[in-house]
Design a protein around this motif. Structure first.
Motif, PDB file in Angstrom:
ATOM      1  N   GLY A 177       3.398  -0.933  10.160  1.00  0.00           N
ATOM      2  CA  GLY A 177       3.213  -0.347  11.279  1.00  0.00           C
ATOM      3  C   GLY A 177       2.270   1.706  10.755  1.00  0.00           C
ATOM      4  N   ARG A 178       2.625   1.347   9.607  1.00  0.00           N
ATOM      5  CA  ARG A 178       2.791   2.465   8.641  1.00  0.00           C
ATOM      6  C   ARG A 178       1.104   3.064   8.633  1.00  0.00           C
ATOM      7  N   CYS A 179       0.613   2.148   7.409  1.00  0.00           N
ATOM      8  CA  CYS A 179      -0.683   1.844   7.301  1.00  0.00           C
ATOM      9  C   CYS A 179      -1.384   0.800   7.742  1.00  0.00           C
ATOM     10  N   GLN A 188       0.696  -1.388   0.390  1.00  0.00           N
ATOM     11  CA  GLN A 188       0.087   0.121  -0.173  1.00  0.00           C
ATOM     12  C   GLN A 188       1.090   1.023  -0.551  1.00  0.00           C
ATOM     13  N   CYS A 189       1.977   1.625   1.104  1.00  0.00           N
ATOM     14  CA  CYS A 189       2.349   2.870   0.974  1.00  0.00           C
ATOM     15  C   CYS A 189       4.192   2.364   0.712  1.00  0.00           C
ATOM     16  N   ASN A 190       3.994   1.665   0.591  1.00  0.00           N
ATOM     17  CA  ASN A 190       5.756   0.859   0.356  1.00  0.00           C
ATOM     18  C   ASN A 190       7.121   1.597   0.940  1.00  0.00           C
ATOM     19  N   LYS A 191       6.513   1.042   2.111  1.00  0.00           N
ATOM     20  CA  LYS A 191       6.720   1.171   3.660  1.00  0.00           C
ATOM     21  C   LYS A 191       8.021  -0.205   3.819  1.00  0.00           C
ATOM     22  N   LEU A 192       9.504  -0.246   3.925  1.00  0.00           N
ATOM     23  CA  LEU A 192      10.723  -1.123   3.674  1.00  0.00           C
ATOM     24  C   LEU A 192      10.126  -2.048   5.531  1.00  0.00           C
ATOM     25  N   LEU A 193       9.231  -3.642   4.824  1.00  0.00           N
ATOM     26  CA  LEU A 193       8.956  -4.338   6.313  1.00  0.00           C
ATOM     27  C   LEU A 193       9.951  -5.110   6.602  1.00  0.00           C
ATOM     28  N   ALA A 194      10.665  -5.440   5.735  1.00  0.00           N
ATOM     29  CA  ALA A 194      11.426  -6.166   5.846  1.00  0.00           C
ATOM     30  C   ALA A 194      12.443  -6.962   4.871  1.00  0.00           C
TER      31      ALA A 194
END
Length: 83
Positions: free
Chosen positions: A26-28, A8-14
């Protein structure tokens, strides 16, 4: 190592290797459900269109002394069989 980002937001998760992973951003707060791609099976090689794989000259030949079904009896190079 692969990087896993939120769909969804392209945040690095792992960062790592996985076969199946379920991770919540954790963001969206989007739940990301990921599976490793299936390995592609090895492809079979195409058969030759020129006919036989081996021509007649490459076929197995009878060793000397056995051609025609005749066998030599005894070894002449061995003292026990010298005559």
């Amino acid at each position: 190592m692969e990087t896993v980002r939120c769909g969804q937001c392209n945040k690095l998760l792992a960062v790592g290797e996985y076969t199946r992973l379920q991770i919540k951003c954790g963001r969206c707060r989007t739940l990301n459900d990921l599976r490793a791609p299936s390995p592609t099976p090895e492809r079979q090689r195409a058969s030759s269109t020129t006919g036989d794989r081996h021509d007649a000259s490459e076929r197995r030949k009878e060793p000397p002394g056995l051609a025609g079904g005749k066998e030599e009896v005894g070894r002449r190079d061995h003292p026990a069989h010298a005559g």
